[in-house]
Design a protein around this motif. Structure first.
Motif, PDB file in Angstrom:
ATOM      1  N   ASP A  21      -4.100  10.638  -4.440  1.00 52.24           N
ATOM      2  CA  ASP A  21      -5.053   9.756  -3.499  1.00 52.24           C
ATOM      3  C   ASP A  21      -4.373   8.465  -3.109  1.00 52.24           C
ATOM      4  O   ASP A  21      -4.565   7.567  -3.884  1.00 52.24           O
ATOM      5  CB  ASP A  21      -6.285   9.673  -4.492  1.00 52.24           C
ATOM      6  CG  ASP A  21      -7.383   8.824  -3.786  1.00 52.24           C
ATOM      7  OD1 ASP A  21      -7.145   8.425  -2.746  1.00 52.24           O
ATOM      8  OD2 ASP A  21      -8.446   8.858  -4.168  1.00 52.24           O
ATOM      9  N   PRO A  22      -4.036   8.154  -1.863  1.00 53.98           N
ATOM     10  CA  PRO A  22      -3.481   6.831  -1.501  1.00 53.98           C
ATOM     11  C   PRO A  22      -4.428   5.847  -1.520  1.00 53.98           C
ATOM     12  O   PRO A  22      -4.334   4.603  -1.730  1.00 53.98           O
ATOM     13  CB  PRO A  22      -3.205   7.153   0.205  1.00 53.98           C
ATOM     14  CG  PRO A  22      -3.324   8.579   0.212  1.00 53.98           C
ATOM     15  CD  PRO A  22      -4.130   9.188  -0.694  1.00 53.98           C
ATOM     16  N   TYR A  42       0.814  -1.360   0.160  1.00 52.88           N
ATOM     17  CA  TYR A  42       0.078  -0.050   0.173  1.00 52.88           C
ATOM     18  C   TYR A  42       0.940   1.315   0.012  1.00 52.88           C
ATOM     19  O   TYR A  42       1.659   1.495   0.680  1.00 52.88           O
ATOM     20  CB  TYR A  42      -0.841   0.019   1.295  1.00 52.88           C
ATOM     21  CG  TYR A  42      -2.127  -0.704   1.236  1.00 52.88           C
ATOM     22  CD1 TYR A  42      -2.408  -1.701   0.205  1.00 52.88           C
ATOM     23  CD2 TYR A  42      -3.179  -0.964   2.215  1.00 52.88           C
ATOM     24  CE1 TYR A  42      -3.676  -2.527   0.096  1.00 52.88           C
ATOM     25  CE2 TYR A  42      -4.081  -1.416   2.201  1.00 52.88           C
ATOM     26  CZ  TYR A  42      -4.360  -2.415   1.087  1.00 52.88           C
ATOM     27  OH  TYR A  42      -5.605  -3.152   1.127  1.00 52.88           O
ATOM     28  N   ALA A  43       0.455   2.175  -1.017  1.00 54.88           N
ATOM     29  CA  ALA A  43       1.065   3.721  -1.021  1.00 54.88           C
ATOM     30  C   ALA A  43       0.304   4.222   0.378  1.00 54.88           C
ATOM     31  O   ALA A  43      -0.746   4.138   0.627  1.00 54.88           O
ATOM     32  CB  ALA A  43       0.962   4.058  -2.045  1.00 54.88           C
ATOM     33  N   PRO A  44       0.973   5.305   0.828  1.00 52.68           N
ATOM     34  CA  PRO A  44       2.655   5.851   0.741  1.00 52.68           C
ATOM     35  C   PRO A  44       3.594   4.827   1.344  1.00 52.68           C
ATOM     36  O   PRO A  44       4.848   5.462   1.233  1.00 52.68           O
ATOM     37  CB  PRO A  44       2.372   7.038   1.035  1.00 52.68           C
ATOM     38  CG  PRO A  44       1.359   7.219   2.174  1.00 52.68           C
ATOM     39  CD  PRO A  44       0.589   5.922   1.912  1.00 52.68           C
ATOM     40  N   LEU A  45       3.285   3.794   2.171  1.00 51.91           N
ATOM     41  CA  LEU A  45       4.216   3.300   2.624  1.00 51.91           C
ATOM     42  C   LEU A  45       5.311   2.662   1.664  1.00 51.91           C
ATOM     43  O   LEU A  45       6.394   2.608   1.731  1.00 51.91           O
ATOM     44  CB  LEU A  45       3.681   2.042   3.475  1.00 51.91           C
ATOM     45  CG  LEU A  45       4.704   1.303   4.388  1.00 51.91           C
ATOM     46  CD1 LEU A  45       5.380   2.037   5.531  1.00 51.91           C
ATOM     47  CD2 LEU A  45       4.046   0.179   4.978  1.00 51.91           C
ATOM     48  N   THR A  94       6.479   7.016  -0.885  1.00 54.26           N
ATOM     49  CA  THR A  94       7.331   8.029  -0.183  1.00 54.26           C
ATOM     50  C   THR A  94       8.223   7.369   1.097  1.00 54.26           C
ATOM     51  O   THR A  94       9.516   7.889   1.438  1.00 54.26           O
ATOM     52  CB  THR A  94       6.439   8.928   0.524  1.00 54.26           C
ATOM     53  OG1 THR A  94       5.483   9.158  -0.494  1.00 54.26           O
ATOM     54  CG2 THR A  94       6.956  10.285   0.825  1.00 54.26           C
ATOM     55  N   TYR A  95       7.691   6.268   1.530  1.00 54.62           N
ATOM     56  CA  TYR A  95       8.546   5.690   2.729  1.00 54.62           C
ATOM     57  C   TYR A  95       9.149   4.506   2.793  1.00 54.62           C
ATOM     58  O   TYR A  95       9.402   3.763   3.719  1.00 54.62           O
ATOM     59  CB  TYR A  95       7.220   5.649   3.909  1.00 54.62           C
ATOM     60  CG  TYR A  95       6.816   7.087   4.477  1.00 54.62           C
ATOM     61  CD1 TYR A  95       7.409   7.703   5.232  1.00 54.62           C
ATOM     62  CD2 TYR A  95       5.678   7.665   3.709  1.00 54.62           C
ATOM     63  CE1 TYR A  95       7.005   8.941   5.716  1.00 54.62           C
ATOM     64  CE2 TYR A  95       5.301   8.838   4.204  1.00 54.62           C
ATOM     65  CZ  TYR A  95       5.953   9.622   5.194  1.00 54.62           C
ATOM     66  OH  TYR A  95       5.524  10.852   5.625  1.00 54.62           O
ATOM     67  N   ALA A  96       9.229   4.082   1.420  1.00 53.88           N
ATOM     68  CA  ALA A  96       9.967   2.986   1.120  1.00 53.88           C
ATOM     69  C   ALA A  96      11.414   2.831   0.987  1.00 53.88           C
ATOM     70  O   ALA A  96      12.041   3.843   0.576  1.00 53.88           O
ATOM     71  CB  ALA A  96       9.416   2.498  -0.335  1.00 53.88           C
ATOM     72  N   ALA A 120      -0.895  12.311  -1.081  1.00 54.67           N
ATOM     73  CA  ALA A 120      -1.950  13.432  -0.634  1.00 54.67           C
ATOM     74  C   ALA A 120      -1.305  14.765  -0.726  1.00 54.67           C
ATOM     75  O   ALA A 120      -2.125  15.797  -1.309  1.00 54.67           O
ATOM     76  CB  ALA A 120      -2.692  12.940   0.622  1.00 54.67           C
TER      77      ALA A 120
END
Lengths: 382, 528
Positions: free
Chosen positions: B241-242, B145-148, B151-153, B236
């Motif tokens: 839109d996540p 699942y985005a944003p994990l 952006t946070y990967a 977002a």
């Protein structure tokens, strides 16, 4: 071995009572929690209804199957029939399956309509999921605070015995009044989290850029424990939800105290802070908010969580240090703390990390005051 | 061209020698074997990851691995089992069996077939190599699942995306080959409604794959753009839109779960009719049921997302459409039971696995219906109840279907009978351990243990210890399966062409010798 034995004896005992225990026990060890709200009770009843319908279908289908396997085994001389079709039978069981589904869908729809209601509450609470803690804000009173896991790292590592509420305890639970309609507005600050309290049957994803709603009305005081249920990174298992429901008078007193504290905090920003005061406050803040990743000794867990001890930024670059705390680091686990915490907290933790672990003797040891953070904010706003 | 073909001496066609046989092969049996061994190896790799997970969860507290590595294990276990074990195993079975079942000499597009296999080791080489990189492999769950996952990967997510692209290409090419083969190379007289059910199941599966693999490629490409090129599909903060990610992912993901079960339906249907010595009950309703399941699979995706905050009408629509799937699935179960009814039943290993398939897949179906009930799903969602559900449909479902198929067709492939005693031992150990592993997960889930947790509250400790014991037992038992397969390849009682009593009537594959000739049917058989 003794542990194995204990576990084994427990399960041998459990097996004969498996189904009866699911059905009749309200023990939360085996079955869904009944919970304390009207909605959670309806959901539990719905769950049991669907469960028993499934058990009923299972008993019928499996009985016919295992009876056929027994009756028509070749070793007993069974000779195969050669039919491969029966239109009546096929239409019959398709219709039967449809009717059973309607039987399930009707109560499911009723409960769903009951549970789904986004009208405003008497009290509206904004819940924000952060990596890896919850922030609760009472919208009517404009006060908020973070709720962090309070289980110690030593318990997690097994260095000391685990307490009764291991991983289900926080430093500051969400406090709500009983017999009041409460609406939760749920959102995420960084990644998607999910806020779940089984006793209320409330589970809503906390999604950045969205505000989801859920509601509850708790009839009795108590402490209710839940969890984050959407994978949100390394500490996903370490950001529990704890809600304390109290009588209305106690709740009002709690809010009044929070409001007073917040005002006092605002006044403190303009005060002249000494290094010792900042250090003391910074150390406490660090332990709650930073040590999980950067570790108590500042050594971090490289490469994911950089060390602060001996870090160039922490020793010699206070401007960048402030910037990191305020804005976070894009593409890493480092969140922007500026929005969520007071200038005093940010200044004190920066000061602390610039002095601790010999960073002051090896680096410039600059002290950052709340006024510096205010100045930073003003500069950015311009 | 034609002169070149004619100059070949057809009598000397056989496998090349050495490594080049496997690297450059265009033979459907060789490629099938490659797929099956690849899947078997990945089963042990993905399985070892499950063992790490279960070892850590044996007791509360962090003992063996840190959460960071634990998340990499859950993610890669899921990705490898879905894309590296179940799907390639089914493609391997399709490669072996489709030409033999429809009376063709080989697959329609043999070179494409070679390419679609050899892309897979590349894809998984890339994926697994990330585990050895400093930042570690994907750690955001197999559903990423985005944003994990954006952006946070960790930056190795780019390898993961490339790897998914390559897997997708492999699946799409394989599906094109299967559809082309089925439509163009059936023996004269084999009309669509006379095709064996395994062929039908794969025809439908191949269409599902072609429909949804591009969607998966689309969603990972959007991730790639978000991560590297400054777009904001799922961010977002940039107006994205996540939740869009989840809609697109599950539009792929739900048909995907049927991709992983439909071929097993086909296999189990053959096995049940063989060992009940009675033709399958309701052949045409079996075909229509599979087609309905496939069509419905496109309109149920959001039942994975009941807690993202959909409007009431959306929640209800996806609840009803999901419940509808129980009808064709139920019809299939009833048909299998009706096939056994008044048969003449024996219990060879493939039949044992198929009976367990019907029983345990049905249990997975029941928990599926429970999960479809939206308000109740608020309590089940993202707990171990879900883990129990999808492992019941994927392990005693898809995996048992594959193992049953392997036992059923191994004598045909190798020309040797497998060791029946060991096969039965394998079945019983597997059957017991699979239930010890996955049944208690229902209880811990209902009691409130969320999934993807490296550590948990003390109340779940006993069940988790039991689950881990079951999981280790299950893992070790599969080494016995490896031994049985190797033993069967090396030696064993000579298998007759029909292998199973009366199977000669049931399909064209049983009219060939065991093992079959390198090119299955040089002369097309006639189907009455």
């Amino acid at each position: 071995m003794a542990y194995f034995k204990k576990v084994l004896t427990k399960f041998i005992f459990v097996i004969p009572f498996l189904f009866s225990s699911i059905a009749f026990s309200e023990s939360s060890d085996y079955n869904m929690k009944v919970g304390v709200t009207e909605v959670s009770e309806s959901i539990f009843e719905l769950h049991m209804l669907i469960f028993w319908i499934c058990v009923g279908i299972g008993v019928i289908v499996f009985s016919i199957m295992f009876w056929s396997l027994w009756k028509y085994r070749k070793s007993k001389g069974a000779v195969a029939a050669d039919f491969d079709d029966n239109l009546g039978l096929e239409i019959g069981w398709t219709v039967a399956a449809t009717l059973v589904l309607i039987w399930m869908a009707v109560p499911a729809t009723q409960v769903m309509v009951e549970a789904y209601d986004d009208a405003e509450g008497e009290i509206n609470i904004l819940i924000t999921g952060h990596q890896w803690k919850w922030h609760y804000e009472y919208l009517e009173d404009e006060v908020g605070y973070f709720s962090n896991l309070s289980t110690s790292q030593e318990e997690i590592n097994g260095d000391v015995p685990k307490g009764e509420f291991y991983l289900r305890e926080v430093d500051e639970p969400l406090v709500i009044p009983t017999n009041t309609r409460i609406r939760f507005l749920i959102t995420g600050n960084d990644v998607i989290h999910s806020w779940w309290v089984p006793d209320f049957a409330v589970k809503q994803d906390a999604i950045p850029g969205f505000i989801n709603t859920a509601w509850t009305n708790v009839p009795e005081p108590g402490i209710f424990r839940g969890a984050c249920t959407e994978l949100c990174g390394i500490k996903h298992a370490f950001m529990p939800v704890v809600v304390r429901a109290v009588e209305r008078e106690e709740f009002d007193a709690f809010i009044a105290q929070k409001v007073t504290l917040a005002e006092a905090e605002r006044l403190l920003t303009s005060k002249n802070w000494t290094k010792e005061e900042l250090m003391e406050r910074g150390e406490a803040f660090y332990a709650t908010n930073c040590a999980a990743c950067h570790q108590a000794g500042g050594q971090g867990i490289p490469p994911v969580f950089p060390a602060l001890q001996g870090s160039q930024v922490a020793m010699n670059d206070s401007a960048r240090h402030i910037e990191i705390l305020m804005e976070g680091v894009q593409g890493s686990a480092m969140a922007a703390f500026g929005e969520s915490y007071s200038e005093i907290d940010i200044a004190s933790v920066i000061t602390y990390t610039r002095q601790a672990w010999d960073n002051d003797t090896n680096g410039d040891g600059v002290i950052v005051t709340p006024q510096d953070i205010v100045a930073y904010k003003n500069r950015i706003d311009l | 061209m034609s002169t070149v073909v004619e100059s070949h001496d057809h009598g000397h066609h056989g496998p090349a020698k050495g490594l080049s046989r496997w690297l450059f092969t265009t033979n459907h049996k060789d490629i099938g074997t490659l797929y099956l061994w690849f899947s078997f190896i990945m089963l042990f790799i993905g399985g070892s990851m499950a063992m790490v997970i279960r070892a850590e969860l044996f007791q509360p507290g962090l003992q063996i691995v840190q959460p960071e590595f634990f998340n990499q294990m859950t993610t890669n276990h899921g990705l490898i089992m879905v894309f590296g074990v179940i799907m390639p195993a089914f493609v391997g079975l399709a490669n072996w069996m489709l030409p033999m079942q429809i009376g063709a000499p080989d697959m329609a597009l043999p070179r494409l077939n070679n390419l679609s296999f050899w892309l897979l080791p590349m894809a998984f080489g890339i994926l697994i190599s990330t585990l050895f990189m400093p930042e570690g492999g994907p750690n955001f769950g197999w559903t990423f699942y985005a944003p994990l996952s954006t952006t946070y990967a960790p930056s190795t997510v780019n390898f993961f995306i490339f790897s998914v692209h390559v897997m997708g290409v492999s699946s799409i090419l394989g599906s094109i080959n299967i559809i082309t083969t089925i439509f163009n190379m059936r023996a004269p007289g084999m009309t669509l409604m006379k095709m064996p059910l395994f062929v039908w199941s794969w025809l439908i599966t191949a269409y599902l794959l072609i429909a949804v693999m591009p969607v998966l490629a689309g969603v990972v490409t959007m991730m790639l753009m978000d991560i590297n090129f400054g777009t904001s599909f799922f961010n977002a903060a940039g107006g994205g839109d996540p939740v869009l990610f989840q809609h697109v992912f599950w539009f792929f993901g739900h048909p995907e779960v049927y991709i992983m079960i439909l071929p097993a339906f086909g296999i189990v249907s053959h096995i049940i009719e063989t060992f009940s010595r009675k033709p399958i009950f309701g052949y045409s309703s079996m075909v229509y049921a599979m087609a309905s399941i496939a069509i419905l699979s496109f309109v149920v995706w959001a039942h994975h997302m009941f807690t993202v905050g959909m409007p009431l009408a959306g929640e209800l629509f996806f609840m009803y459409s999901t419940m509808l799937i129980a009808i064709p699935t139920g019809v299939k179960v009833f048909n299998w039971v009706a096939t056994m009814f008044r048969g003449s039943i024996t219990f060879e290993t493939p039949m044992l696995f198929s009976i367990a398939f019907v029983a345990l897949f049905t249990i997975g179906g029941f928990s599926g219906i429970m999960l479809a009930i939206v308000p109740a799903d608020f309590q089940y969602h993202d707990t171990y109840f879900v883990v129990a559900h999808f492992h019941y449909v994927l392990v005693p479902g898809a995996l048992f279907g594959i193992i049953a198929g392997a036992y059923y067709w191994l004598p045909k492939w190798t020309g040797n009978m497998y060791d029946e005693t060991l096969g039965k031992l394998h079945f019983w150990l597997t059957f017991i351990s699979v239930n010890v592993t996955f049944f208690p997960m229902h209880f811990v889930g209902l009691a409130g243990m969320p999934r993807r947790y490296p550590d948990y509250a003390l109340q779940f400790a006993d069940f988790n210890a039991l689950i881990s014991v079951g999981a280790f037992m299950f893992g070790l038992t599969q080494l016995l399966f490896l031994f049985i397969v190797i033993k069967c390849i090396k030696s064993g009682k000579q298998a007759k062409p029909e292998v199973w009593e009366g199977a000669g009537e049931l399909g064209l594959e049983w009219t060939l010798t065991s093992p079959p000739p390198y090119h299955s049917f040089s002369i097309q058989p006639q189907v009455k």
